[in-house]
Scaffold this active site. Structure first.
Site, PDB file in Angstrom:
ATOM      1  N   CYS A  69      -3.479  10.839   0.682  1.00 31.33           N
ATOM      2  CA  CYS A  69      -2.806   9.544   0.460  1.00 31.33           C
ATOM      3  C   CYS A  69      -1.366   9.739  -0.009  1.00 31.33           C
ATOM      4  O   CYS A  69      -0.434   9.436   0.723  1.00 31.33           O
ATOM      5  CB  CYS A  69      -3.572   8.712  -0.552  1.00 31.33           C
ATOM      6  SG  CYS A  69      -5.058   7.990   0.131  1.00 31.33           S
ATOM      7  N   LYS A 117       0.841  -1.210   0.000  1.00 31.41           N
ATOM      8  CA  LYS A 117       0.000   0.000   0.000  1.00 31.41           C
ATOM      9  C   LYS A 117       0.880   1.266   0.000  1.00 31.41           C
ATOM     10  O   LYS A 117       0.640   2.205  -0.754  1.00 31.41           O
ATOM     11  CB  LYS A 117      -0.911  -0.018   1.239  1.00 31.41           C
ATOM     12  CG  LYS A 117      -1.634   1.280   1.523  1.00 31.41           C
ATOM     13  CD  LYS A 117      -2.708   1.570   0.503  1.00 31.41           C
ATOM     14  CE  LYS A 117      -3.188   3.004   0.597  1.00 31.41           C
ATOM     15  NZ  LYS A 117      -4.094   3.373  -0.481  1.00 31.41           N
TER      16      LYS A 117
END
Ligand SMILES: NC(=O)c1ccc[n+]([C@@H]2O[C@H](COP(=O)([O-])OP(=O)(O)OC[C@H]3O[C@@H](n4cnc5c(N)ncnc54)[C@H](O)[C@@H]3O)[C@@H](O)[C@H]2O)c1
Length: 415
Positions: A270, A216
């Site tokens: 993010c 991720k």
């Protein structure tokens, strides 16, 4: 458990009903599972119980109503026993934002709160974006300590990161590939069967926990590093009067080169955040990743410096009398999200320096954004003496001819 999953005879509790947890609950409920949606914020639960969702996401309200009407999704303010627990709580930076360290208190609290209800055979999944080792060292350890059960012997533990894009969450939840990490093969099998039951075209890939956690972070760091390369090129090219956009277009004619376009910086919650979770754990080794973050964080400051130089050249002596118009205040084209936005930072930095600044953010219907006046395009074109074009919003693309008739610092090379 595998047979129970196939029969949809499994109770799932999702912990945290935000942008990730709520759509995830809806999709599992839609697939036929009995889902409890738990959140510590009573207002969130009250809103959900009243039949409304509290976040903006296309088609989610309708999908939510469907699963509420069948009774498959139940919003709850108290935790109870469940076969599966999925943790989707926030992982922001700690309060001292400068240090860029992950605040794992939400993950810790969520783990503590489910621990009394975790029973032998249960599966606990962490979906929040976290620094490597968090699943085992924080979630696993807390549940072991508080429940007396042994991880991956009595209960199963897996990490399954989320890759969805806001605005397309329902589609991406069923079409993106999923990575599942666990140190237990059995846990991987169970988690795989669970996620496969909501996937349409997406595939599940299983691995160990640390690889999944890193996966991720690496995805977003990869994008950050590539954007930083383009942003660095833009600063270098400016020094020698080379048009960076033309340069990149030409370089990309090479069959194995694909350079991104530079912009005002990197924003959002993010790409601008996740790489720091690697730097936090590997401060000695993660040099490229840290430098990319710093390069992208520097870009709004460079834009401000450049705008000041240009304004000095054109309006020398009366710089503070003119109005600077910032075209775009969100963090990327065609969205209303202002989190970590470099465009907004540019507007605020110029204002701090004493310039008169107005903004035009067509995706936010407010007269003011962080004390910056927000006006429509026609008005900014009339009132601003100097424009900084930071985002390729559709509205700006459609009106690029009109925009380019003004004095413009074209940060994104739109023409
Ligand atoms: N939003 C995205 O697009 C996105 C994409 C990929 C990954 N992620 C990651 O997913 C995680 C969740 O993000 P989000 O955007 O859904 O956050 P969010 O802020 O929208 O929602 C989190 C919810 O968790 C609740 N909460 C906090 N502590 C809790 C606790 N102890 N028990 C129960 N509920 C609790 C909050 O009240 C809130 O409603 C983060 O780690 C984020 O980085 C988000």
């Amino acid at each position: 458990m595998l047979e129970k999953i196939q029969r949809k005879d499994v109770k799932i509790t999702v912990v945290g009903m935000g942008y990730i947890g709520l759509p995830t609950s809806v999709m599992f409920a839609k697939a036929g599972f009995n889902v409890c949606g738990y959140d510590v914020n009573q207002d969130v639960i009250n809103t959900l119980k009243s039949g409304k969702i509290h976040i903006k996401e296309p088609d989610l309200q309708q999908a939510f109503e469907e699963v509420m009407s069948t009774g498959k999704l139940v919003p709850v303010e108290k935790l109870g026993y469940s076969d599966v627990f999925i943790i989707c709580v926030p992982t922001p930076f700690k309060e001292n934002h400068e240090k860029r360290i992950a605040d794992l208190s939400f993950v810790e609290n969520a783990s503590k709160s489910i621990a009394p209800f975790v029973a032998p055979g249960n599966l606990v999944i962490l979906e929040s974006t976290v620094p490597p080792m968090t699943t085992d060292e924080i979630v696993g350890s807390i549940i072991e300590r508080e429940s007396g059960l042994r991880v991956n012997e009595d209960f199963f533990l897996a990490y399954c990161p989320e890759r969805v894009l806001p605005g397309r969450i329902l589609y991406e939840l069923t079409h993106n590939d999923r990575i599942i990490g666990s140190s237990s093969v059995r846990a991987r099998e169970i988690a795989e069967a669970l996620y496969e039951s909501i996937l349409v075209t997406g595939k599940v890939y299983t691995t160990d926990t640390h690889t999944a956690e890193m996966c991720k972070l690496v995805e977003n760091s990869y994008r950050d590093v590539n954007i930083a390369f383009a942003n660095e090129l833009s600063v270098i090219c400016d020094k020698i009067g080379v048009n960076v956009f033309e340069l990149i277009e030409l370089a990309n004619k090479h069959p194995r080169v694909n350079i991104l376009n530079p912009g005002a910086g990197v924003g959002g919650h993010c790409i601008a955040v996740d790489p720091w979770f690697i730097v936090e754990k590997f401060p000695e080794e993660a040099n490229l990743i840290r430098t990319a973050r710093e390069t992208n964080d520097y870009k709004p400051h460079w834009v401000v410096k450049k705008a000041e130089e240009e304004i000095q050249k054109r309006f020398g002596g009366r710089e503070k009398d003119i109005t600077i118009g910032i075209l775009g205040l969100s963090y990327k084209p065609n969205i209303d999200d202002l989190r970590e936005s470099p465009s907004l930072e540019i507007a605020l930095l110029l204002k701090e320096k004493g310039y008169k600044v107005v903004g035009c953010e067509p995706n936010v219907q407010r007269d003011e954004i962080s004390n910056i006046k927000n006006v429509v395009l026609d008005e900014i074109l009339k009132t601003a003496d100097y424009l900084v074009l930071t985002l390729a919003h559709d509205e700006f693309k459609r009106n690029i001819g009109k925009i380019m008739q003004k004095e413009v610092l074209n940060v994104i090379g739109l023409y």
